[in-house]
Scaffold this motif. Sequence first.
Motif, PDB file in Angstrom:
ATOM      1  N   ASN A  72       0.809  -1.214   0.000  1.00  0.00           N
ATOM      2  CA  ASN A  72       0.000   0.000   0.000  1.00  0.00           C
ATOM      3  C   ASN A  72       0.848   1.274   0.000  1.00  0.00           C
ATOM      4  O   ASN A  72       0.492   2.268  -0.638  1.00  0.00           O
ATOM      5  CB  ASN A  72      -0.922  -0.008   1.220  1.00  0.00           C
ATOM      6  CG  ASN A  72      -1.930   1.122   1.192  1.00  0.00           C
ATOM      7  OD1 ASN A  72      -2.462   1.461   0.145  1.00  0.00           O
ATOM      8  ND2 ASN A  72      -2.186   1.714   2.341  1.00  0.00           N
ATOM      9  N   ILE A  73       1.983   1.265   0.707  1.00  0.00           N
ATOM     10  CA  ILE A  73       2.776   2.494   0.787  1.00  0.00           C
ATOM     11  C   ILE A  73       3.838   2.584  -0.306  1.00  0.00           C
ATOM     12  O   ILE A  73       4.374   3.654  -0.551  1.00  0.00           O
ATOM     13  CB  ILE A  73       3.450   2.642   2.169  1.00  0.00           C
ATOM     14  CG1 ILE A  73       4.480   1.554   2.417  1.00  0.00           C
ATOM     15  CG2 ILE A  73       2.409   2.663   3.268  1.00  0.00           C
ATOM     16  CD1 ILE A  73       5.242   1.722   3.713  1.00  0.00           C
ATOM     17  N   HIS A  74       4.158   1.445  -0.958  1.00  0.00           N
ATOM     18  CA  HIS A  74       5.076   1.494  -2.105  1.00  0.00           C
ATOM     19  C   HIS A  74       4.220   1.671  -3.351  1.00  0.00           C
ATOM     20  O   HIS A  74       3.981   0.743  -4.120  1.00  0.00           O
ATOM     21  CB  HIS A  74       5.903   0.222  -2.175  1.00  0.00           C
ATOM     22  CG  HIS A  74       6.961   0.247  -3.235  1.00  0.00           C
ATOM     23  ND1 HIS A  74       7.695   1.385  -3.540  1.00  0.00           N
ATOM     24  CD2 HIS A  74       7.423  -0.717  -4.080  1.00  0.00           C
ATOM     25  CE1 HIS A  74       8.554   1.109  -4.504  1.00  0.00           C
ATOM     26  NE2 HIS A  74       8.388  -0.152  -4.856  1.00  0.00           N
ATOM     27  N   PHE A 131      10.358  -9.329  -0.824  1.00  0.00           N
ATOM     28  CA  PHE A 131       9.810  -8.016  -0.472  1.00  0.00           C
ATOM     29  C   PHE A 131      10.909  -7.012  -0.108  1.00  0.00           C
ATOM     30  O   PHE A 131      10.624  -6.018   0.557  1.00  0.00           O
ATOM     31  CB  PHE A 131       8.860  -8.164   0.715  1.00  0.00           C
ATOM     32  CG  PHE A 131       7.440  -8.461   0.336  1.00  0.00           C
ATOM     33  CD1 PHE A 131       6.476  -7.473   0.382  1.00  0.00           C
ATOM     34  CD2 PHE A 131       7.062  -9.727  -0.085  1.00  0.00           C
ATOM     35  CE1 PHE A 131       5.156  -7.740   0.041  1.00  0.00           C
ATOM     36  CE2 PHE A 131       5.760 -10.006  -0.428  1.00  0.00           C
ATOM     37  CZ  PHE A 131       4.797  -9.018  -0.367  1.00  0.00           C
ATOM     38  N   LEU A 132      12.116  -7.227  -0.558  1.00  0.00           N
ATOM     39  CA  LEU A 132      13.215  -6.334  -0.187  1.00  0.00           C
ATOM     40  C   LEU A 132      12.955  -4.875  -0.562  1.00  0.00           C
ATOM     41  O   LEU A 132      13.205  -3.977   0.259  1.00  0.00           O
ATOM     42  CB  LEU A 132      14.517  -6.835  -0.830  1.00  0.00           C
ATOM     43  CG  LEU A 132      15.794  -6.090  -0.437  1.00  0.00           C
ATOM     44  CD1 LEU A 132      16.048  -6.173   1.059  1.00  0.00           C
ATOM     45  CD2 LEU A 132      16.998  -6.653  -1.201  1.00  0.00           C
ATOM     46  N   PRO A 133      12.477  -4.543  -1.763  1.00  0.00           N
ATOM     47  CA  PRO A 133      12.164  -3.129  -2.050  1.00  0.00           C
ATOM     48  C   PRO A 133      11.114  -2.567  -1.103  1.00  0.00           C
ATOM     49  O   PRO A 133      11.202  -1.394  -0.705  1.00  0.00           O
ATOM     50  CB  PRO A 133      11.653  -3.175  -3.492  1.00  0.00           C
ATOM     51  CG  PRO A 133      12.265  -4.394  -4.080  1.00  0.00           C
ATOM     52  CD  PRO A 133      12.298  -5.384  -2.958  1.00  0.00           C
ATOM     53  N   PHE A 155       9.713   0.827   3.456  1.00  0.00           N
ATOM     54  CA  PHE A 155       9.163   0.977   4.806  1.00  0.00           C
ATOM     55  C   PHE A 155      10.162   1.648   5.739  1.00  0.00           C
ATOM     56  O   PHE A 155       9.802   2.536   6.519  1.00  0.00           O
ATOM     57  CB  PHE A 155       8.759  -0.391   5.353  1.00  0.00           C
ATOM     58  CG  PHE A 155       8.309  -0.370   6.777  1.00  0.00           C
ATOM     59  CD1 PHE A 155       7.074   0.144   7.127  1.00  0.00           C
ATOM     60  CD2 PHE A 155       9.137  -0.842   7.790  1.00  0.00           C
ATOM     61  CE1 PHE A 155       6.655   0.171   8.446  1.00  0.00           C
ATOM     62  CE2 PHE A 155       8.728  -0.811   9.105  1.00  0.00           C
ATOM     63  CZ  PHE A 155       7.483  -0.307   9.439  1.00  0.00           C
ATOM     64  N   LEU A 156      11.433   1.248   5.658  1.00  0.00           N
ATOM     65  CA  LEU A 156      12.450   1.858   6.511  1.00  0.00           C
ATOM     66  C   LEU A 156      12.622   3.338   6.182  1.00  0.00           C
ATOM     67  O   LEU A 156      12.807   4.172   7.078  1.00  0.00           O
ATOM     68  CB  LEU A 156      13.778   1.115   6.338  1.00  0.00           C
ATOM     69  CG  LEU A 156      13.798  -0.346   6.824  1.00  0.00           C
ATOM     70  CD1 LEU A 156      15.148  -0.983   6.521  1.00  0.00           C
ATOM     71  CD2 LEU A 156      13.491  -0.426   8.315  1.00  0.00           C
ATOM     72  N   THR A 203      11.297  14.470  -4.289  1.00  0.00           N
ATOM     73  CA  THR A 203      11.175  15.372  -3.139  1.00  0.00           C
ATOM     74  C   THR A 203      11.950  14.786  -1.964  1.00  0.00           C
ATOM     75  O   THR A 203      12.576  13.740  -2.067  1.00  0.00           O
ATOM     76  CB  THR A 203       9.698  15.566  -2.776  1.00  0.00           C
ATOM     77  OG1 THR A 203       9.160  14.304  -2.331  1.00  0.00           O
ATOM     78  CG2 THR A 203       8.898  16.049  -3.986  1.00  0.00           C
ATOM     79  N   ASP A 204      11.872  15.453  -0.814  1.00  0.00           N
ATOM     80  CA  ASP A 204      12.576  14.973   0.384  1.00  0.00           C
ATOM     81  C   ASP A 204      11.787  13.918   1.153  1.00  0.00           C
ATOM     82  O   ASP A 204      12.252  13.445   2.202  1.00  0.00           O
ATOM     83  CB  ASP A 204      12.878  16.157   1.317  1.00  0.00           C
ATOM     84  CG  ASP A 204      13.882  17.116   0.716  1.00  0.00           C
ATOM     85  OD1 ASP A 204      14.727  16.657  -0.077  1.00  0.00           O
ATOM     86  OD2 ASP A 204      13.824  18.323   1.021  1.00  0.00           O
ATOM     87  N   ASP A 205      10.607  13.548   0.657  1.00  0.00           N
ATOM     88  CA  ASP A 205       9.804  12.545   1.347  1.00  0.00           C
ATOM     89  C   ASP A 205      10.500  11.186   1.310  1.00  0.00           C
ATOM     90  O   ASP A 205      11.169  10.833   0.332  1.00  0.00           O
ATOM     91  CB  ASP A 205       8.421  12.430   0.695  1.00  0.00           C
ATOM     92  CG  ASP A 205       7.580  13.668   0.947  1.00  0.00           C
ATOM     93  OD1 ASP A 205       7.541  14.120   2.099  1.00  0.00           O
ATOM     94  OD2 ASP A 205       6.974  14.178  -0.004  1.00  0.00           O
ATOM     95  N   GLY A 206      10.319  10.426   2.390  1.00  0.00           N
ATOM     96  CA  GLY A 206      11.015   9.154   2.532  1.00  0.00           C
ATOM     97  C   GLY A 206      10.303   7.997   1.855  1.00  0.00           C
ATOM     98  O   GLY A 206       9.663   7.178   2.523  1.00  0.00           O
ATOM     99  N   THR A 207      10.388   7.921   0.548  1.00  0.00           N
ATOM    100  CA  THR A 207       9.849   6.800  -0.211  1.00  0.00           C
ATOM    101  C   THR A 207      10.892   6.333  -1.207  1.00  0.00           C
ATOM    102  O   THR A 207      11.782   7.097  -1.609  1.00  0.00           O
ATOM    103  CB  THR A 207       8.563   7.177  -0.971  1.00  0.00           C
ATOM    104  OG1 THR A 207       8.869   8.171  -1.958  1.00  0.00           O
ATOM    105  CG2 THR A 207       7.504   7.710  -0.027  1.00  0.00           C
ATOM    106  N   LEU A 208      10.780   5.080  -1.615  1.00  0.00           N
ATOM    107  CA  LEU A 208      11.701   4.550  -2.609  1.00  0.00           C
ATOM    108  C   LEU A 208      11.531   5.242  -3.953  1.00  0.00           C
ATOM    109  O   LEU A 208      12.497   5.408  -4.711  1.00  0.00           O
ATOM    110  CB  LEU A 208      11.468   3.039  -2.764  1.00  0.00           C
ATOM    111  CG  LEU A 208      12.534   2.240  -3.521  1.00  0.00           C
ATOM    112  CD1 LEU A 208      13.893   2.370  -2.838  1.00  0.00           C
ATOM    113  CD2 LEU A 208      12.120   0.782  -3.633  1.00  0.00           C
TER     114      LEU A 208
END
Length: 435
Positions: free
Chosen positions: A252-254, A350-352, A357-358, A388-393
């Motif tokens: 959901n978050i990726h 699920f490594l990516p 998530f981290l 952007t600076d948001d923490g997503t892959l």
Amino acid sequence: MAPRRRVLSASVEPQQVEPQPMATVAEDPPMSTVAEDPPMSTVAEDPPLAPPKLGLVLFASAHFFFPFVYLVFIHYRIEEELRRSIAICAAMSFAGFVVCLRMIPVAARYVLKRNMFGYDINKKGTPQGNIKVPESLGIVIGIVYLVIAILFQHFNFTADSNWLVEYNAALACICFMTLLGFVDDVLDVPWRIKLVLPSFAALPLLMAYAGHTSIVIPKPLAQFVGVAFLDLGWIYKLYMGMLAVFCTNSINIHAGLNGLEAGQTVVIAAAILIHNVMEIGTSSDPEYKQAHAFSIYLMLPLLTTSLALLSYNWYPSSVFVGDTYTYFAGMAMAVVGILGHFSEALIVFFLPQVLNFLLSCPQLLKFYPCPRHRLPSFDPKTGLLTGTDDGTLVNLFLRKFGKCSEKSLCIRLLIFQALACLLCFWFKHILAGWR
């Protein structure tokens, strides 16, 4: 908040204009009311759903089904009864693919009528950014998948089968999670609640699980631990529940790109199927083989129905999958990893998602501001995305490798997903001699 492309249409009220009395309309029809008639404008503005991108599906399928068929029917000596069950499951899964292709356009019209649509944020400022995209089409995939999985029991399980209870428990978890995902799409559940939902959906599986609770210690580490098998007891069941929560939320978050949610599910499901066939072909333990066959029976319909959804969701997306699909797909892969006894391999697949998530934790835990849509910045003049600076892959790839189009970025992320799966197979090959 999880990166999401949709704009909730619950706030869109197309019939805010009060109906005028018949006498008033006859004497002096207000021009503004006639010009702004919502039903007429909706009919005129909503374009028909674009046809599915079957060329993409054929290309993706060729890279999986040829190796899969070769391993099942040529390379490994698999029992005829097991081959028959796999062939039946594959045929039913293909039928599910065809049904999904036909049902998605029909369902898209219905959700548009109910004002369940979104605007593609990554195309804001362009004509495509003003198109209403049907939302929550993952409900079609979930329903077709469950029908296939339920009907398949008639061909494979008997009333006294040892696996029937766990099979139905797995279907109960998947059905429960599909329902909760659709509720989230309709009600827009807060993020803190989303973390709890998979815990309830995993209860049928945890209650019905009767397998072992021990893990195998690789030989290089066994001399330090002192045992070859370590029984974790209730900790193992706690781990299973946490795995279910992680898998559902990690898909959901990726997200945030056309085709990314369905694409990563297709890649992981294909890797799980190849992994199961290899385990069946190299094992002599009947129960071990049945556990991996169990996983195949649940993954084949997931792969084919997801391919049908991907044909509509690939760039430029005609439909959005919604939280219904991400929760459903994550739970389906979690239950096969648990009941197939390869949860360790599943984590590497699920490594990516683990990395994403981290990267997301500082924002999800409110150490840094967490906007609703943690998406890249889109330039309508060039059509390119900037990180952007948001923490997503997604943003990390853009910051490290430079700006690019949405389609190119999605392809890069799916290649990274495939490399993670290949890494798991390499680990399996290296560690195989250590057990």
